[in-house]
Design an enzyme around this catalytic site. Structure first.
Site, mmCIF file in Angstrom:
data_model
loop_
_atom_site.group_PDB
_atom_site.id
_atom_site.type_symbol
_atom_site.label_atom_id
_atom_site.label_comp_id
_atom_site.label_asym_id
_atom_site.label_seq_id
_atom_site.Cartn_x
_atom_site.Cartn_y
_atom_site.Cartn_z
ATOM 1 N N LEU A 143 -9.149 -2.711 6.552
ATOM 2 C CA LEU A 143 -7.980 -3.535 6.274
ATOM 3 C C LEU A 143 -8.268 -4.959 6.728
ATOM 4 O O LEU A 143 -8.841 -5.167 7.796
ATOM 5 C CB LEU A 143 -6.749 -2.994 7.020
ATOM 6 C CG LEU A 143 -5.477 -3.734 6.621
ATOM 7 C CD1 LEU A 143 -5.020 -3.302 5.238
ATOM 8 C CD2 LEU A 143 -4.375 -3.543 7.636
ATOM 9 N N LYS A 196 -3.093 -1.995 1.833
ATOM 10 C CA LYS A 196 -2.348 -1.443 2.977
ATOM 11 C C LYS A 196 -1.351 -0.396 2.479
ATOM 12 O O LYS A 196 -0.148 -0.639 2.420
ATOM 13 C CB LYS A 196 -1.658 -2.575 3.744
ATOM 14 C CG LYS A 196 -1.201 -2.183 5.141
ATOM 15 C CD LYS A 196 -0.889 -3.412 5.968
ATOM 16 C CE LYS A 196 -0.211 -3.096 7.281
ATOM 17 N NZ LYS A 196 -0.999 -2.281 8.191
ATOM 18 N N ARG A 253 8.289 13.972 -11.406
ATOM 19 C CA ARG A 253 6.950 13.872 -10.825
ATOM 20 C C ARG A 253 5.898 13.892 -11.925
ATOM 21 O O ARG A 253 5.922 14.780 -12.789
ATOM 22 C CB ARG A 253 6.717 15.046 -9.871
ATOM 23 C CG ARG A 253 5.337 15.032 -9.198
ATOM 24 C CD ARG A 253 5.213 16.181 -8.192
ATOM 25 N NE ARG A 253 3.922 16.163 -7.510
ATOM 26 C CZ ARG A 253 2.833 16.800 -7.947
ATOM 27 N NH1 ARG A 253 2.864 17.516 -9.061
ATOM 28 N NH2 ARG A 253 1.703 16.730 -7.263
ATOM 29 N N ARG A 291 -0.787 -10.781 2.110
ATOM 30 C CA ARG A 291 -1.454 -9.480 1.981
ATOM 31 C C ARG A 291 -0.586 -8.495 1.205
ATOM 32 O O ARG A 291 -1.096 -7.689 0.418
ATOM 33 C CB ARG A 291 -1.806 -8.913 3.356
ATOM 34 C CG ARG A 291 -2.621 -7.616 3.236
ATOM 35 C CD ARG A 291 -3.120 -7.126 4.566
ATOM 36 N NE ARG A 291 -2.026 -6.855 5.472
ATOM 37 C CZ ARG A 291 -2.173 -6.686 6.787
ATOM 38 N NH1 ARG A 291 -3.368 -6.750 7.340
ATOM 39 N NH2 ARG A 291 -1.127 -6.428 7.542
ATOM 40 N N GLU A 338 -13.080 0.609 11.740
ATOM 41 C CA GLU A 338 -11.977 -0.029 12.467
ATOM 42 C C GLU A 338 -11.272 1.046 13.288
ATOM 43 O O GLU A 338 -11.686 2.199 13.297
ATOM 44 C CB GLU A 338 -11.010 -0.709 11.487
ATOM 45 C CG GLU A 338 -10.462 0.217 10.422
ATOM 46 C CD GLU A 338 -9.672 -0.498 9.328
ATOM 47 O OE1 GLU A 338 -9.093 -1.566 9.586
ATOM 48 O OE2 GLU A 338 -9.625 0.052 8.205
ATOM 49 N N TYR A 377 2.728 -1.284 2.670
ATOM 50 C CA TYR A 377 3.613 -1.690 3.755
ATOM 51 C C TYR A 377 3.051 -2.870 4.514
ATOM 52 O O TYR A 377 1.879 -3.240 4.350
ATOM 53 C CB TYR A 377 3.892 -0.512 4.692
ATOM 54 C CG TYR A 377 2.756 -0.151 5.632
ATOM 55 C CD1 TYR A 377 1.608 0.481 5.166
ATOM 56 C CD2 TYR A 377 2.826 -0.453 6.981
ATOM 57 C CE1 TYR A 377 0.574 0.805 6.038
ATOM 58 C CE2 TYR A 377 1.790 -0.131 7.859
ATOM 59 C CZ TYR A 377 0.670 0.505 7.368
ATOM 60 O OH TYR A 377 -0.356 0.810 8.223
HETATM 61 N N1 PDD Z 1 -1.603 -1.561 11.371
HETATM 62 N N2 PDD Z 1 -6.602 -1.804 10.400
HETATM 63 C C1 PDD Z 1 -5.709 -0.855 10.108
HETATM 64 C C2 PDD Z 1 -6.203 0.438 9.555
HETATM 65 C C3 PDD Z 1 -4.332 -1.078 10.324
HETATM 66 O O1 PDD Z 1 -3.436 -0.112 10.027
HETATM 67 C C4 PDD Z 1 -3.911 -2.310 10.880
HETATM 68 C C5 PDD Z 1 -2.464 -2.639 11.125
HETATM 69 C C6 PDD Z 1 -4.895 -3.281 11.176
HETATM 70 C C7 PDD Z 1 -4.543 -4.630 11.736
HETATM 71 O O2 PDD Z 1 -3.908 -5.445 10.770
HETATM 72 P P1 PDD Z 1 -2.863 -6.566 11.205
HETATM 73 O O3 PDD Z 1 -3.567 -7.438 12.171
HETATM 74 O O4 PDD Z 1 -2.555 -7.258 9.950
HETATM 75 O O5 PDD Z 1 -1.687 -5.876 11.836
HETATM 76 C C8 PDD Z 1 -6.235 -2.995 10.904
HETATM 77 C C9 PDD Z 1 -0.191 -1.808 11.548
HETATM 78 C C10 PDD Z 1 0.124 -2.638 12.738
HETATM 79 C C11 PDD Z 1 0.536 -0.466 11.549
HETATM 80 O O6 PDD Z 1 0.141 0.358 10.737
HETATM 81 O O7 PDD Z 1 1.499 -0.278 12.303
#
Ligand code: PDD
Length: 286
Positions: free
Chosen positions: A206, A150, A101, A52, A182, A33
């Site tokens: 990420l 992601k 499945r 990405r 993170e 996503y």
């Molecule tokens: N999340 N680390 C993780 C684990 C994340 O899920 C996200 C983003 C980030 C930051 O990435 P970016 O700057 O590209 O948004 C770092 C999104 C916003 C979400 O899951 O809603």
């Protein structure tokens, strides 16, 4: 107003949008996503999110069903049809519906599922929390080993967020081998003696699109950046801390595990980086 969502090329009222029970995204979290922010009706950091998405799909050997221009058109359609001024567009691509499945991947010609929807957040850039900062707690990082992809397997981050809420704070930082990886859905930073410190890119985190922009802008503003791991103790003794993500932008962190960071107030570097990031990415929004 009924929200219009996108499913496999169609724009539908949300109540009519359907995905199969055999969809690999539903059965196996076999999908990826992106979340793109919208400010003033325009898309922030769009090219970075598309790059990405391509990398995430390639890592999972899912054929990208659409070209970037088609994603852009769909994002714009949804923003317009749902009259979004400030908010987010959520995009998910899964390995699709093989009709049953099975642990093995289905044949490569299985059509991926593409779902997109908007979330309206009026005043997104003026979140009151940016003035007061977040309080966070640390929890062990129990996620899988390819956090650079992601994927939609967000159960552990969701559990960590619930633990943070139960402990009366805003978010959690995840810790592995004694070092912060993170936040639950954001990248983590500390600032000490004017130096911005954040973990280096690897499979463990990420590769945030906001992180990339913030580090580039910090370098352009002649600020020092160190990409290395840090502990919770180091963060508690730092002058400032903050997180970045597409939806929170740059969000100050003022307390970690009950200890104030610096003076326990929103710091200058976080405030400045938030301003610079918002200003610059509004300029390049499309
Ligand atoms: N999340 N680390 C993780 C684990 C994340 O899920 C996200 C983003 C980030 C930051 O990435 P970016 O700057 O590209 O948004 C770092 C999104 C916003 C979400 O899951 O809603």
């Amino acid at each position: 107003m009924t929200r219009t969502v996108y499913v496999n090329g169609q724009y539908l009222p949300e109540g009519e949008a359907k995905v199969s029970v055999f969809d690999r995204g539903f059965l196996m979290a076999d999908g990826v996503y992106e979340v793109v922010s919208v400010l003033d009706g325009r898309l922030m950091d769009f090219a970075g999110h598309m790059a990405r998405l391509t990398r995430s799909l390639e890592a999972l050997q899912i054929t990208n069903p659409l070209a970037d221009e088609q994603y852009l058109e769909a994002h714009r359609q949804l923003v317009e049809r749902n009259a979004i001024t400030d908010g987010m567009v959520y995009l998910q691509v899964t390995r699709g519906n093989p009709g049953d499945r099975d642990f093995a991947f289905p044949p490569a010609d299985t059509v991926p599922t593409v779902v997109m929807f908007t979330q309206s957040k009026p005043g997104l850039a003026d979140a009151p929390a940016a003035k007061t900062g977040w309080k966070i707690v640390s929890v062990e990082d129990l996620r899988w080993g390819r956090r650079d992809i992601k994927t939609v397997q967000l159960l552990y981050p969701s559990m960590a967020k619930m633990e943070a809420k139960a402990r009366g704070v805003d978010d959690a930082w995840l810790v592995e081998d004694g070092k912060v990886t993170e936040g639950t859905s954001n990248n983590a930073y500390i600032v000490k003696d004017g130096v911005i410190v954040t973990r280096a890119l690897s499979h463990e985190i990420l590769h945030g699109i906001t992180r990339a922009a913030v580090l580039r802008l910090a370098a352009e503003a002649q600020m020092r950046v160190e990409e290395r791991s840090f502990t919770i103790a180091e963060a508690q003794q730092a002058d400032e801390a903050f997180v970045t993500s597409a939806s929170a932008f740059v969000m100050p962190v003022v307390e970690i595990d009950g200890e104030p960071v610096g003076e326990g107030r929103v710091g200058e570097v976080a405030t400045r980086m938030r301003e610079i990031y918002l200003e610059e990415s509004r300029k390049t929004a499309i």
